[in-house]
Design a protein around this motif. Sequence first.
Motif, PDB file in Angstrom:
ATOM      1  N   ILE A 168      16.508  -5.907  -1.467  1.00 52.20           N
ATOM      2  CA  ILE A 168      17.557  -5.242  -0.929  1.00 52.20           C
ATOM      3  C   ILE A 168      18.159  -6.124  -0.041  1.00 52.20           C
ATOM      4  N   ASP A 169      17.662  -7.259  -0.117  1.00 56.80           N
ATOM      5  CA  ASP A 169      19.023  -8.160   0.668  1.00 56.80           C
ATOM      6  C   ASP A 169      20.228  -8.353  -0.303  1.00 56.80           C
ATOM      7  N   ALA A 170      19.871  -8.733  -1.261  1.00 58.53           N
ATOM      8  CA  ALA A 170      21.025  -8.889  -2.358  1.00 58.53           C
ATOM      9  C   ALA A 170      21.804  -7.396  -2.659  1.00 58.53           C
ATOM     10  N   LEU A 171      21.629  -6.166  -1.738  1.00 59.37           N
ATOM     11  CA  LEU A 171      22.845  -5.427  -2.011  1.00 59.37           C
ATOM     12  C   LEU A 171      23.914  -5.819  -1.466  1.00 59.37           C
ATOM     13  N   PRO A 172      24.636  -5.280  -1.500  1.00 57.24           N
ATOM     14  CA  PRO A 172      26.559  -5.502  -0.886  1.00 57.24           C
ATOM     15  C   PRO A 172      26.081  -5.284   0.555  1.00 57.24           C
ATOM     16  N   GLU A 173      26.645  -5.665   1.457  1.00 54.99           N
ATOM     17  CA  GLU A 173      26.376  -5.509   2.748  1.00 54.99           C
ATOM     18  C   GLU A 173      26.871  -4.271   3.626  1.00 54.99           C
ATOM     19  N   THR A 205      19.913   1.176  -7.347  1.00 55.01           N
ATOM     20  CA  THR A 205      19.973  -0.496  -7.647  1.00 55.01           C
ATOM     21  C   THR A 205      18.281  -1.266  -7.645  1.00 55.01           C
ATOM     22  N   LEU A 206      17.634  -0.755  -6.725  1.00 54.05           N
ATOM     23  CA  LEU A 206      16.425  -1.424  -6.057  1.00 54.05           C
ATOM     24  C   LEU A 206      15.574  -0.688  -7.099  1.00 54.05           C
ATOM     25  N   ARG A 207      15.455   0.468  -7.894  1.00 58.53           N
ATOM     26  CA  ARG A 207      14.657   0.970  -9.439  1.00 58.53           C
ATOM     27  C   ARG A 207      14.872  -0.429 -10.282  1.00 58.53           C
ATOM     28  N   LEU A 208      16.007  -0.730 -10.151  1.00 57.54           N
ATOM     29  CA  LEU A 208      17.046  -1.575 -11.677  1.00 57.54           C
ATOM     30  C   LEU A 208      15.878  -3.034 -11.682  1.00 57.54           C
ATOM     31  N   SER A 209      16.073  -3.638 -10.363  1.00 58.53           N
ATOM     32  CA  SER A 209      15.910  -5.016 -10.064  1.00 58.53           C
ATOM     33  C   SER A 209      14.633  -4.847  -9.789  1.00 58.53           C
ATOM     34  N   LYS A 269      12.098  -2.714 -12.156  1.00 62.24           N
ATOM     35  CA  LYS A 269      11.503  -2.788 -13.052  1.00 62.24           C
ATOM     36  C   LYS A 269      10.548  -3.409 -13.742  1.00 62.24           C
ATOM     37  N   HIS A 270      10.900  -5.200 -13.459  1.00 62.09           N
ATOM     38  CA  HIS A 270       9.901  -5.831 -13.736  1.00 62.09           C
ATOM     39  C   HIS A 270       8.784  -6.582 -13.430  1.00 62.09           C
ATOM     40  N   ILE A 271       8.530  -6.024 -12.207  1.00 61.44           N
ATOM     41  CA  ILE A 271       7.771  -5.841 -11.332  1.00 61.44           C
ATOM     42  C   ILE A 271       6.308  -4.991 -11.181  1.00 61.44           C
ATOM     43  N   TYR A 272       7.054  -3.684 -11.637  1.00 61.53           N
ATOM     44  CA  TYR A 272       6.540  -2.355 -11.966  1.00 61.53           C
ATOM     45  C   TYR A 272       5.837  -2.603 -13.391  1.00 61.53           C
ATOM     46  N   ASN A 273       6.496  -2.601 -14.438  1.00 62.48           N
ATOM     47  CA  ASN A 273       5.301  -2.981 -15.316  1.00 62.48           C
ATOM     48  C   ASN A 273       5.384  -4.230 -15.896  1.00 62.48           C
ATOM     49  N   PHE A 274       5.210  -5.120 -15.181  1.00 67.47           N
ATOM     50  CA  PHE A 274       3.927  -6.341 -14.712  1.00 67.47           C
ATOM     51  C   PHE A 274       2.849  -5.612 -14.700  1.00 67.47           C
ATOM     52  N   PHE A 275       2.295  -4.662 -13.463  1.00 66.50           N
ATOM     53  CA  PHE A 275       1.941  -3.900 -12.900  1.00 66.50           C
ATOM     54  C   PHE A 275       1.253  -3.258 -13.778  1.00 66.50           C
ATOM     55  N   LEU A 276       1.615  -2.828 -14.795  1.00 66.50           N
ATOM     56  CA  LEU A 276       0.941  -1.436 -15.975  1.00 66.50           C
ATOM     57  C   LEU A 276      -0.319  -2.490 -16.885  1.00 66.50           C
TER      58      LEU A 276
END
Length: 191
Positions: A133-138, A178-182, A184-191
């Motif tokens: 969220i912090d990385a999103l454009p302002e 953007t959040l879904r894409l960013s 995604k790696h965490i989501y896959n980690f928990f699978l």
Amino acid sequence: MTSATGYNDLNDEKLLALLKDGQEEAFDQLYFRYRNKLIAVAYNRLKSKEMAEEIVQDVFADIWQKRQTLQIRNNLSSYLCTAIKYAVLDHIRSQSTKDSYVAEMMKVSESAASSVEYVVEYNELDFHLNKSIDALPEKCREVFTLSRYENYSVREIAEKLDISPETAKYHIAHALKTLRLSLKHIYNFFL
């Protein structure tokens, strides 16, 4: 320059040319011209009006982002219907993965609801979510925060930030994608 009401009279080709120049009014006109038709196409496959509307917003958010390089070889209506069909298929695929994930997480949480591991995973997910969220454009972050954390409606956000409701919707859709894409790696980690 074309007046706001003059956009109604322009054909798709002229609106696309104005869109490539970044004119939000042209974008809004295209959105309102095709929105209901595209929601109906998505709804026929998903049977969820809310999800159909979200997918249409995602497709239009992509169009806005790619407006300067957008190449439409056929007519716009065909292009949009095809984009919706692919977006629906992607959603169905991701939903099936998500359903599997949720079912698995339910099993895990039932058997170890108070475990330290569960707390660590939750904290890690929360950390990555906040970082994304912090990385999103302002402006995007500001609209998303008002929408999701302060429960402002799209209309209220538009009034508060002096932007059009469609721009507010675009920022929300862009943030979610953007959040879904960013994450995604965490989501896959928990699978």
